[in-house]
Design a protein around this motif. Structure first.
Motif, PDB file in Angstrom:
ATOM      1  N   TYR A  61      -2.412  19.542   1.557  1.00 30.39           N
ATOM      2  CA  TYR A  61      -2.340  18.193   0.993  1.00 30.39           C
ATOM      3  C   TYR A  61      -2.063  17.171   2.098  1.00 30.39           C
ATOM      4  CZ  TYR A  61      -0.982  14.382  -2.105  1.00 30.39           C
ATOM      5  OH  TYR A  61      -0.914  13.175  -2.737  1.00 30.39           O
ATOM      6  N   PHE A  85      -1.566  -2.235  14.767  1.00 32.77           N
ATOM      7  CA  PHE A  85      -1.064  -1.307  13.743  1.00 32.77           C
ATOM      8  C   PHE A  85      -1.877  -1.437  12.458  1.00 32.77           C
ATOM      9  CE2 PHE A  85       1.696  -0.589  10.040  1.00 32.77           C
ATOM     10  CZ  PHE A  85       2.055   0.735  10.251  1.00 32.77           C
ATOM     11  N   LEU A 136      -6.125   4.541   0.105  1.00 33.17           N
ATOM     12  CA  LEU A 136      -5.051   4.489  -0.889  1.00 33.17           C
ATOM     13  C   LEU A 136      -5.467   3.605  -2.076  1.00 33.17           C
ATOM     14  CD1 LEU A 136      -2.096   5.527  -1.169  1.00 33.17           C
ATOM     15  CD2 LEU A 136      -1.352   3.308  -0.372  1.00 33.17           C
ATOM     16  N   PHE A 137      -6.060   2.451  -1.761  1.00 31.53           N
ATOM     17  CA  PHE A 137      -6.516   1.562  -2.836  1.00 31.53           C
ATOM     18  C   PHE A 137      -7.648   2.201  -3.647  1.00 31.53           C
ATOM     19  CE2 PHE A 137      -3.945  -1.801  -1.069  1.00 31.53           C
ATOM     20  CZ  PHE A 137      -3.663  -2.579  -2.176  1.00 31.53           C
ATOM     21  N   SER A 174      -7.332   5.427 -11.658  1.00 31.39           N
ATOM     22  CA  SER A 174      -6.976   4.791 -12.924  1.00 31.39           C
ATOM     23  C   SER A 174      -8.191   4.686 -13.842  1.00 31.39           C
ATOM     24  CB  SER A 174      -6.383   3.405 -12.679  1.00 31.39           C
ATOM     25  OG  SER A 174      -7.338   2.606 -12.058  1.00 31.39           O
ATOM     26  N   LYS A 186       0.400  -9.540   1.791  1.00 28.49           N
ATOM     27  CA  LYS A 186       0.500  -8.117   1.426  1.00 28.49           C
ATOM     28  C   LYS A 186       1.122  -7.965   0.040  1.00 28.49           C
ATOM     29  CE  LYS A 186       1.004  -6.579   6.209  1.00 28.49           C
ATOM     30  NZ  LYS A 186       1.995  -6.187   7.201  1.00 28.49           N
ATOM     31  N   GLY A 216      -1.194  -7.687  -2.763  1.00 29.05           N
ATOM     32  CA  GLY A 216      -1.624  -6.294  -2.953  1.00 29.05           C
ATOM     33  C   GLY A 216      -0.641  -5.548  -3.840  1.00 29.05           C
ATOM     34  N   LEU A 224      -1.219  -6.452  -7.392  1.00 22.78           N
ATOM     35  CA  LEU A 224      -2.460  -5.807  -7.840  1.00 22.78           C
ATOM     36  C   LEU A 224      -2.198  -4.328  -8.172  1.00 22.78           C
ATOM     37  CD1 LEU A 224      -5.658  -6.072  -8.038  1.00 22.78           C
ATOM     38  CD2 LEU A 224      -5.686  -5.058  -5.770  1.00 22.78           C
ATOM     39  N   ILE A 225      -1.469  -3.651  -7.297  1.00 23.68           N
ATOM     40  CA  ILE A 225      -1.172  -2.223  -7.511  1.00 23.68           C
ATOM     41  C   ILE A 225      -0.448  -2.029  -8.843  1.00 23.68           C
ATOM     42  CG2 ILE A 225       0.277  -0.303  -6.691  1.00 23.68           C
ATOM     43  CD1 ILE A 225      -0.359  -1.179  -3.831  1.00 23.68           C
ATOM     44  N   VAL A 279      -2.662  -2.580 -11.855  1.00 24.33           N
ATOM     45  CA  VAL A 279      -3.560  -1.437 -12.081  1.00 24.33           C
ATOM     46  C   VAL A 279      -2.790  -0.317 -12.797  1.00 24.33           C
ATOM     47  CG1 VAL A 279      -4.933   0.371 -10.947  1.00 24.33           C
ATOM     48  CG2 VAL A 279      -5.111  -1.970 -10.160  1.00 24.33           C
ATOM     49  N   PHE A 280      -1.530  -0.109 -12.395  1.00 20.70           N
ATOM     50  CA  PHE A 280      -0.702   0.918 -13.051  1.00 20.70           C
ATOM     51  C   PHE A 280      -0.559   0.615 -14.548  1.00 20.70           C
ATOM     52  CE2 PHE A 280       1.818   1.715  -8.889  1.00 20.70           C
ATOM     53  CZ  PHE A 280       0.747   2.428  -8.391  1.00 20.70           C
ATOM     54  N   MET A 309      -3.580   1.462 -16.319  1.00 17.06           N
ATOM     55  CA  MET A 309      -3.680   2.926 -16.342  1.00 17.06           C
ATOM     56  C   MET A 309      -2.952   3.490 -17.562  1.00 17.06           C
ATOM     57  SD  MET A 309      -2.965   4.156 -12.565  1.00 17.06           S
ATOM     58  CE  MET A 309      -2.989   5.748 -12.054  1.00 17.06           C
ATOM     59  N   ILE A 332       0.120  14.629  -6.090  1.00 16.66           N
ATOM     60  CA  ILE A 332       1.217  13.688  -6.351  1.00 16.66           C
ATOM     61  C   ILE A 332       0.676  12.523  -7.190  1.00 16.66           C
ATOM     62  CG2 ILE A 332       2.976  12.217  -5.285  1.00 16.66           C
ATOM     63  CD1 ILE A 332       2.660  13.920  -2.747  1.00 16.66           C
ATOM     64  N   ILE A 349      -0.345   9.103  -8.272  1.00 16.83           N
ATOM     65  CA  ILE A 349      -0.668   7.972  -7.398  1.00 16.83           C
ATOM     66  C   ILE A 349       0.311   6.811  -7.602  1.00 16.83           C
ATOM     67  CG2 ILE A 349      -2.401   6.989  -8.970  1.00 16.83           C
ATOM     68  CD1 ILE A 349      -2.581   7.118  -5.119  1.00 16.83           C
ATOM     69  N   LEU A 365       3.358   7.740  -5.362  1.00 17.81           N
ATOM     70  CA  LEU A 365       2.962   7.872  -3.955  1.00 17.81           C
ATOM     71  C   LEU A 365       2.613   6.521  -3.340  1.00 17.81           C
ATOM     72  CD1 LEU A 365       2.262  10.068  -1.741  1.00 17.81           C
ATOM     73  CD2 LEU A 365      -0.089   9.792  -2.450  1.00 17.81           C
ATOM     74  N   SER A 366       1.842   5.719  -4.071  1.00 17.24           N
ATOM     75  CA  SER A 366       1.387   4.456  -3.486  1.00 17.24           C
ATOM     76  C   SER A 366       2.543   3.478  -3.291  1.00 17.24           C
ATOM     77  CB  SER A 366       0.289   3.831  -4.330  1.00 17.24           C
ATOM     78  OG  SER A 366       0.689   3.774  -5.659  1.00 17.24           O
ATOM     79  N   LEU A 400       4.145   4.568   0.027  1.00 12.43           N
ATOM     80  CA  LEU A 400       3.286   4.372   1.206  1.00 12.43           C
ATOM     81  C   LEU A 400       2.965   2.902   1.455  1.00 12.43           C
ATOM     82  CD1 LEU A 400       0.887   7.437   1.023  1.00 12.43           C
ATOM     83  CD2 LEU A 400       3.157   7.233   2.002  1.00 12.43           C
ATOM     84  N   TYR A 401       2.925   2.119   0.387  1.00  6.76           N
ATOM     85  CA  TYR A 401       2.643   0.695   0.583  1.00  6.76           C
ATOM     86  C   TYR A 401       3.864  -0.005   1.192  1.00  6.76           C
ATOM     87  CZ  TYR A 401       0.193  -3.696  -0.060  1.00  6.76           C
ATOM     88  OH  TYR A 401      -0.452  -4.889   0.177  1.00  6.76           O
ATOM     89  N   ALA A 437       5.911   1.411   3.239  1.00 13.69           N
ATOM     90  CA  ALA A 437       5.866   1.794   4.666  1.00 13.69           C
ATOM     91  C   ALA A 437       4.873   0.911   5.420  1.00 13.69           C
ATOM     92  CB  ALA A 437       5.474   3.262   4.795  1.00 13.69           C
ATOM     93  N   PHE A 438       3.816   0.502   4.737  1.00 11.23           N
ATOM     94  CA  PHE A 438       2.827  -0.396   5.351  1.00 11.23           C
ATOM     95  C   PHE A 438       3.435  -1.784   5.577  1.00 11.23           C
ATOM     96  CE2 PHE A 438      -0.850  -3.379   4.474  1.00 11.23           C
ATOM     97  CZ  PHE A 438      -1.428  -3.243   5.719  1.00 11.23           C
TER      98      PHE A 438
END
Lengths: 277, 292
Positions: free
Chosen positions: A75, A206, A217-218, A225, B23, B26, B29-30, B33-34, B37, B81, B83, B86-87, B90-91, B93-94
């Motif tokens: 994974y 970066f 990811l997006f 979804s 950012k 974004g 938006l995330i 979307v959830f 979902m 995992i 999403i 997880l997202s 990770l987002y 961290a971005f």
């Protein structure tokens, strides 16, 4: 052009980040072999002197890092794939422009040649960085487990009857793995080029490096979804076919083509807008 | 000295707003979307039963922060995992990205050279991490709230039994305080600590490698249930009450995460990370780093 290609290759070979990315990939790959493939070897003793009867030994085609979907390391490898591909040479264009290196280069050759060679080298570098750990894992797994053709009745494989290339997997598994390696190589190369092309647009190196990962990811969020996992590169790039029966070669080829067009356009625009000299 | 610290912290807080403003779009938006979902997942179930229903604000939050059920490794069971969880990690961290690393040159380097203590610079970065994480969650909660208002269900009530059928958490098992901790406090603190880890690592290696570390560590958190893998703390599925209610997991001897222990570990680890960061900076050669 040849001069630029030679120079780029030399620079890549001396890039510390290439070796670190390779080390990370190899670490995951070798650890996967040591933790999940090597322990299966003990079951092979059951076949000593008896041959294959009602039971069938595990083959490496369904145990190597790309052949299964249940271990953490498999994974991790496939989720960090866009990062591994982009790390070695993804921010090179950004740093070349920022440091003024391109000014010196353009005195000696054509600007467009530099961008074309950058595209080619970035593509190859990304592909090689990702494919090397996979090949090492294949070699180690093949040296540990038999290369017998997988049998669907054993139920130990993740490739089902309706999966993409399932016939090929159960008749010529070497060819199946080879085709998948070509797909992975192509995508890794394209991810690396995408990062390189972004380097000309963004202010931060970066962001350029992480951009292919964020795009993935997006894509994962949006397509998942909509219950269309077959469009997510993370899903279809695993030879074990995480998206299952939905995996479709047309989608894989189309997305690769779209990525190629986008990266080629970005590089062309960057080249034309580059006012160095 | 306090004024100097305040000035540095203020600058970093300002940066967390200005550098992340796009950012955060974004982020919204995330989360939206959830929401869609879950709506579609509920709708499918409801249509089968001939009912009409829209998930409430609390339902949406529970869905987003439920995380992943305890995974028992098996060849036939795909490890994947969710999403949603997880997202988020990770987002964030971005968002943290290479801020500290970038601030070692230019204006940041000037601050480092002029400040009386190097640790002030690091505390500023800690403030940046905290504000960025808080902004991410605030934007996320706001987006979910706006969605639930538009859907006409901005309530804090959970749909209990039916929710368990769709998502798999029996929310009636959890007390109000457990839900509040699991949906707000622990996810924020966990993300903050993860961002501190990322910050500390990025002082020594290239930021992209610290990002790879966060991805791997987050994935490991979903794979194993352990107090050492802090990602577990932000998943309601890993809550002790939820895990102990599962007979299969109890037979296997798997116990969940106690929220009180998790909170104590998080606070202690945050404190330790800040102290460690301040100490490690004492022998740090900023000038060399700025040149390379």
């Amino acid at each position: 052009m040849k001069k630029y290609l030679k120079l780029e290759c030399k620079r890549i070979a001396h890039e510390k980040r290439l070796w670190i990315a390779l080390a990370v990939g190899l670490f995951v790959s070798v650890l996967h072999w040591a933790l999940y493939v090597l322990p299966i070897r003990k079951y092979l003793s059951e076949f000593e002197g008896k041959g294959i009867g009602t039971i069938y030994p595990h083959t490496w085609y369904e145990k190597w890092i790309g052949g299964e979907w249940w271990t953490l390391l498999s994974y991790v490898f496939f989720i960090i794939l866009p990062l591994l591909a982009a790390v070695p040479w993804g921010s090179s264009l950004h740093s070349d422009r920022k440091s003024g290196y391109t000014k010196n280069l353009f005195l000696k050759g054509k600007k467009s040649y530099y961008y074309i060679s950058k595209y080619i080298c970035s593509f190859l570098c990304g592909g090689v960085t990702v494919i090397t750990p996979l090949i090492v894992n294949i070699l180690l797994s093949a040296a540990t487990l038999p290369s017998l053709t997988p049998q669907a009745v054993t139920g130990t494989s993740t490739i089902f009857a309706n999966c993409m290339w399932s016939k090929l997997f159960y008749t010529s598994p070497n060819l199946y793995v080879l085709f998948y390696l070509v797909i992975i190589f192509t995508y890794s190369g394209l991810f690396s080029v995408l990062a390189t092309a972004m380097g000309a647009i963004t202010e931060s190196g970066f962001v350029a490096l992480v951009f292919p990962f964020i795009v993935n990811l997006f894509a994962y969020i949006i397509f998942n979804s909509a219950e269309s996992a077959k469009f997510v590169p993370f899903m279809f790039l695993t030879p074990a076919q995480r998206s299952g029966e939905a995996t479709d070669f047309t989608v894989i080829a189309t997305e690769a083509l779209v990525l190629f067009v986008i990266t080629a356009l970005l590089m062309t625009v960057s080249c034309k807008k580059d006012e160095t000299l | 000295m306090t004024r100097e610290l305040m000035l540095i912290v203020k600058r970093d807080i300002k940066n967390s707003f200005s550098l992340n403003k796009y950012k955060l779009l974004g982020t919204a938006l995330i989360f939206l979307v959830f929401c869609f979902m879950l709506y579609y997942r509920f709708m499918g179930t409801w249509e089968l039963q001939g009912k009409e229903y829209a998930p409430s604000f609390a339902d949406l939050l529970l869905y987003i922060f439920s995380g992943m059920k305890v995974y028992i490794p098996a060849q036939s069971l795909k490890f994947e995992i969710p999403i949603t969880w997880l997202s988020i990690q990770l987002y964030i961290a971005f968002l943290i990205g290479n801020y500290a690393n970038r601030d070692m040159s230019g204006q940041g380097l000037q601050i480092l050279l002029r400040t009386t203590r190097k640790s002030f610079w690091f505390i500023g970065k800690v403030a940046y991490c905290f504000v960025s994480v808080a902004l991410f969650y605030l934007t996320g909660y706001a987006a979910v709230f706006v969605y639930s208002v538009l859907a006409g269900t901005p309530s804090l009530s959970l749909s209990g039994e039916i929710y368990m059928y769709v998502v798999g958490i029996n929310s009636s098992l959890l007390s109000a305080s457990e839900l509040t901790a699991g949906l707000i406090l622990l996810p924020i603190l966990t993300s903050f600590l993860l961002s501190l880890f990322q910050l500390l690592i990025s002082l020594w290696v290239k930021p992209v490698f610290s990002y790879i570390f966060v991805v791997a560590y987050t994935s490991a958190s979903a794979y194993y249930v352990s107090y050492f893998l802090i990602g577990n703390y932000s998943m309601l599925f890993r809550n002790e009450t939820v895990v102990s209610s599962d007979i299969f997991l109890s037979i296997k001897g798997i116990s969940g995460i106690d929220q009180r222990i998790a909170l104590a570990v998080l606070l202690a680890a945050i404190l330790l990370s800040v102290v460690l960061g301040c100490i490690s900076l004492k022998k740090y050669d900023f000038l060399e780093k700025a040149i390379t």
